[in-house]
Design a protein around this motif. Sequence first.
Motif, PDB file in Angstrom:
ATOM      1  N   ASP A 121       1.211  12.294   5.304  1.00 57.58           N
ATOM      2  CA  ASP A 121       2.378  11.438   5.442  1.00 57.58           C
ATOM      3  C   ASP A 121       2.573  10.780   6.629  1.00 57.58           C
ATOM      4  O   ASP A 121       2.834   9.705   6.927  1.00 57.58           O
ATOM      5  CB  ASP A 121       3.494  12.178   4.944  1.00 57.58           C
ATOM      6  CG  ASP A 121       3.609  12.425   3.363  1.00 57.58           C
ATOM      7  OD1 ASP A 121       2.934  11.772   2.567  1.00 57.58           O
ATOM      8  OD2 ASP A 121       4.525  13.223   3.023  1.00 57.58           O
ATOM      9  N   TYR A 122       2.272  11.651   7.565  1.00 55.76           N
ATOM     10  CA  TYR A 122       2.512  11.047   9.007  1.00 55.76           C
ATOM     11  C   TYR A 122       1.200  10.120   9.436  1.00 55.76           C
ATOM     12  O   TYR A 122       1.875   9.046   9.834  1.00 55.76           O
ATOM     13  CB  TYR A 122       2.482  12.385  10.107  1.00 55.76           C
ATOM     14  CG  TYR A 122       2.401  11.863  11.445  1.00 55.76           C
ATOM     15  CD1 TYR A 122       3.370  11.708  12.217  1.00 55.76           C
ATOM     16  CD2 TYR A 122       1.184  11.875  12.213  1.00 55.76           C
ATOM     17  CE1 TYR A 122       3.476  11.168  13.491  1.00 55.76           C
ATOM     18  CE2 TYR A 122       1.173  11.320  13.632  1.00 55.76           C
ATOM     19  CZ  TYR A 122       2.188  11.013  14.292  1.00 55.76           C
ATOM     20  OH  TYR A 122       2.135  10.677  15.314  1.00 55.76           O
TER      21      TYR A 122
ATOM     22  N   LEU B 129      -0.018   8.278   7.316  1.00 54.46           N
ATOM     23  CA  LEU B 129       0.048   6.781   6.578  1.00 54.46           C
ATOM     24  C   LEU B 129       1.186   6.120   6.585  1.00 54.46           C
ATOM     25  O   LEU B 129       1.272   4.763   6.255  1.00 54.46           O
ATOM     26  CB  LEU B 129      -0.068   7.303   5.116  1.00 54.46           C
ATOM     27  CG  LEU B 129      -1.410   7.672   4.491  1.00 54.46           C
ATOM     28  CD1 LEU B 129      -1.541   8.195   3.217  1.00 54.46           C
ATOM     29  CD2 LEU B 129      -2.599   6.948   5.029  1.00 54.46           C
ATOM     30  N   THR B 130       2.156   6.593   7.647  1.00 49.54           N
ATOM     31  CA  THR B 130       3.334   6.065   8.080  1.00 49.54           C
ATOM     32  C   THR B 130       3.405   5.433   9.589  1.00 49.54           C
ATOM     33  O   THR B 130       4.305   4.967   9.861  1.00 49.54           O
ATOM     34  CB  THR B 130       4.738   6.525   7.750  1.00 49.54           C
ATOM     35  OG1 THR B 130       4.481   8.003   8.143  1.00 49.54           O
ATOM     36  CG2 THR B 130       4.960   6.684   6.249  1.00 49.54           C
ATOM     37  N   LEU B 131       2.082   5.661  10.272  1.00 46.82           N
ATOM     38  CA  LEU B 131       2.016   5.326  11.621  1.00 46.82           C
ATOM     39  C   LEU B 131       2.187   3.764  11.682  1.00 46.82           C
ATOM     40  O   LEU B 131       1.585   2.821  10.835  1.00 46.82           O
ATOM     41  CB  LEU B 131       0.569   5.724  12.178  1.00 46.82           C
ATOM     42  CG  LEU B 131       0.647   7.074  12.456  1.00 46.82           C
ATOM     43  CD1 LEU B 131      -0.716   7.547  13.042  1.00 46.82           C
ATOM     44  CD2 LEU B 131       1.732   7.557  13.775  1.00 46.82           C
TER      45      LEU B 131
ATOM     46  N   MET C  94       7.755   8.825   8.383  1.00 45.85           N
ATOM     47  CA  MET C  94       7.925   8.608   9.910  1.00 45.85           C
ATOM     48  C   MET C  94       9.199   8.819  10.087  1.00 45.85           C
ATOM     49  O   MET C  94      10.197   8.101   9.594  1.00 45.85           O
ATOM     50  CB  MET C  94       7.068   7.495  10.390  1.00 45.85           C
ATOM     51  CG  MET C  94       7.604   7.257  11.907  1.00 45.85           C
ATOM     52  SD  MET C  94       5.980   7.073  12.841  1.00 45.85           S
ATOM     53  CE  MET C  94       4.885   8.238  12.207  1.00 45.85           C
TER      54      MET C  94
ATOM     55  N   PHE D 291       4.768  -2.364  11.499  1.00 46.83           N
ATOM     56  CA  PHE D 291       4.193  -1.518  10.645  1.00 46.83           C
ATOM     57  C   PHE D 291       3.497  -2.181   9.346  1.00 46.83           C
ATOM     58  O   PHE D 291       3.656  -3.365   9.275  1.00 46.83           O
ATOM     59  CB  PHE D 291       5.505  -0.586   9.990  1.00 46.83           C
ATOM     60  CG  PHE D 291       5.912   0.499  10.572  1.00 46.83           C
ATOM     61  CD1 PHE D 291       5.384   1.609  10.608  1.00 46.83           C
ATOM     62  CD2 PHE D 291       6.945   0.074  11.631  1.00 46.83           C
ATOM     63  CE1 PHE D 291       5.859   2.608  11.238  1.00 46.83           C
ATOM     64  CE2 PHE D 291       7.445   1.132  12.332  1.00 46.83           C
ATOM     65  CZ  PHE D 291       7.036   2.333  12.310  1.00 46.83           C
TER      66      PHE D 291
ATOM     67  N   PHE E  60       2.744  -1.917   5.219  1.00 47.85           N
ATOM     68  CA  PHE E  60       2.734  -1.117   3.877  1.00 47.85           C
ATOM     69  C   PHE E  60       2.395  -1.930   2.968  1.00 47.85           C
ATOM     70  O   PHE E  60       2.867  -3.038   2.663  1.00 47.85           O
ATOM     71  CB  PHE E  60       4.015  -0.104   3.715  1.00 47.85           C
ATOM     72  CG  PHE E  60       4.403   0.376   4.899  1.00 47.85           C
ATOM     73  CD1 PHE E  60       3.777   1.817   5.313  1.00 47.85           C
ATOM     74  CD2 PHE E  60       5.576   0.360   5.768  1.00 47.85           C
ATOM     75  CE1 PHE E  60       3.969   2.507   6.154  1.00 47.85           C
ATOM     76  CE2 PHE E  60       5.768   1.070   6.945  1.00 47.85           C
ATOM     77  CZ  PHE E  60       5.075   2.181   6.936  1.00 47.85           C
TER      78      PHE E  60
ATOM     79  N   ILE F  22      11.095   5.889   7.715  1.00 50.99           N
ATOM     80  CA  ILE F  22      10.437   4.805   7.589  1.00 50.99           C
ATOM     81  C   ILE F  22       9.289   5.544   6.753  1.00 50.99           C
ATOM     82  O   ILE F  22       8.566   6.438   7.184  1.00 50.99           O
ATOM     83  CB  ILE F  22       9.727   4.111   8.416  1.00 50.99           C
ATOM     84  CG1 ILE F  22      10.883   3.118   9.089  1.00 50.99           C
ATOM     85  CG2 ILE F  22       8.668   3.098   7.939  1.00 50.99           C
ATOM     86  CD1 ILE F  22      10.602   2.209   9.942  1.00 50.99           C
TER      87      ILE F  22
ATOM     88  N   GLN G 122       6.104   5.233   3.125  1.00 53.05           N
ATOM     89  CA  GLN G 122       5.267   4.371   2.567  1.00 53.05           C
ATOM     90  C   GLN G 122       5.999   3.158   1.764  1.00 53.05           C
ATOM     91  O   GLN G 122       5.062   2.301   1.491  1.00 53.05           O
ATOM     92  CB  GLN G 122       4.054   4.970   2.037  1.00 53.05           C
ATOM     93  CG  GLN G 122       3.343   5.982   2.968  1.00 53.05           C
ATOM     94  CD  GLN G 122       2.035   6.394   2.277  1.00 53.05           C
ATOM     95  OE1 GLN G 122       1.132   6.096   1.454  1.00 53.05           O
ATOM     96  NE2 GLN G 122       2.091   8.009   2.177  1.00 53.05           N
TER      97      GLN G 122
END
Lengths: 249, 258
Positions: free
Chosen positions: A96-97, A99-101, B1, B117, B119, B211, B213
């Motif tokens: 999760d870390y 993929l949200t950078l 995050m 970012f 997504f 934040i 995905q």
Amino acid sequence: MRIALISDIHANLPAFEAVLEDLEKQKPDAVYCLGDLVGYNVWPNQVIGLIRKHGIATIAGNHDLKVSKIFSSEGECSIQKSSEYAYKLVGKKERDYLLTLPRHLKLEFQLNEDILNMLLVHGSPRSINEYLLEELPEHYMLDLVREFNADLLCFGHSHKPYHRIINSGKDGVDHYHHLINTGSVGKPKDGDSRACYVMLTINQSATVTSADGVQVEFMRVKYDIEKAAQAIEFRMLSGALADNLRKAY
Amino acid sequence: MKIALFSDIHANLPALEVFFKDVETRDTDAIYCLGDLVGYNIWPNEVVDEIRKRGIPTIAGNYDFGIGRTSDDCGCAYKTDDEKENGKVSIAYTNEIVKDEQRAYLRTLPAHIRLEFQFNEKLLQVLLVHGSPRRINEYLFEDREQKSMIRIMEQANADVMLFGHTHKPYHRILDSVHSDGSDHFRHAINIGSVGKPKDGDPRGGYVILHIDQDASIADKNSITVEFIRFDYDVEKAAKAVEDSILPNAYAESLRSGK
């Protein structure tokens, strides 16, 4: 201001620990990481744990995003060698870390009368996978820094460190851009097997009309390469990856 | 995050120390500081050192900008004559005690930091500023007209904007509807103040931005903000003011949170 730029740790915990120790001595004012925390070695979760513990501002690398398609093999048992193995080691929280950078970080300095933009990317501003090698033609790099408005363009990905200064000025007015490849902490490929990172110094005189206000120093740090190489041989992948670490190619 | 953001410490070391202890328990992924490390209390050097020691990405506040340049102007909007007089004492005192190394740090801090970012193939722009994207010392209060707030964020290309400077925390969601009628939710987030709150609550304050995905400009609930308040030794910070040549009004302000 002294800023440390680290990149391409690639799950190499012994190398990263040695760099962290060196940073404690160097005492930079800020630390940024340009991605590729995982892949090629066996300690992805430990590396992510240390990055998070130190609160190091980090962007995603191409290897970090690979975990979106490869799922952890928790609970399974496999004796097959696989190129996916290094990514399957990544735990759920760590996944999760990664993929949200953020993809890019931009720092805007206004130290004098002008603005100095520092852009941090993994490969290039255009693509996380693009290699910005030192020998690329100047006109190509000029187009790139103009398109993305980058006066200091910092990147990793190729594992081959360099600092190149180019000038996009016109009509006798200079406009300098610094291209900075940080090299690799955990998998150097420039023939020097020591871990590599960059110490960037931004002086109060820093401006785009002179190249002098910004200094780039490449820091090399010895670490226990055998430990990292043997972990590869013992736990997983092809012997070639271990040889890569020993000979830095 | 999970990103912790703090600002406006204003040389209040007791508050900063508790902030660090508190944020350690929250399991955050990154920490950013939005400026105003110095002014109004006796520990400017110590505050700078604690932030540098941790390598925390930090932008300049208006007070840092002034002290970095050894200026007698902190860019603060004092209203009354008393406030102006007190302000002069504070900046002169801070200029006197800040050491060369700490001043050089303040002098070379960046003005803005942007996190880009991506997504689901879509970009999400997060911008960190001290006052506003236009000026380091512009106050963006919660009651600013919606149109004006949206214009500022559009011009700065910010979907999420985090700032400090007013010492009054809030989270405001604004919909700048696209021409095709689809929503574009923007988040204006004032992160409050660690060392000199002015919202009537004397506890230190900071935020954690979440934040994940699914974060998107199309879903206003996909980005969330936690406002954290922590107790610290307000009396110690207030006494330090009173025992210095700084005006006692700053001690009262710490006790009342105003």
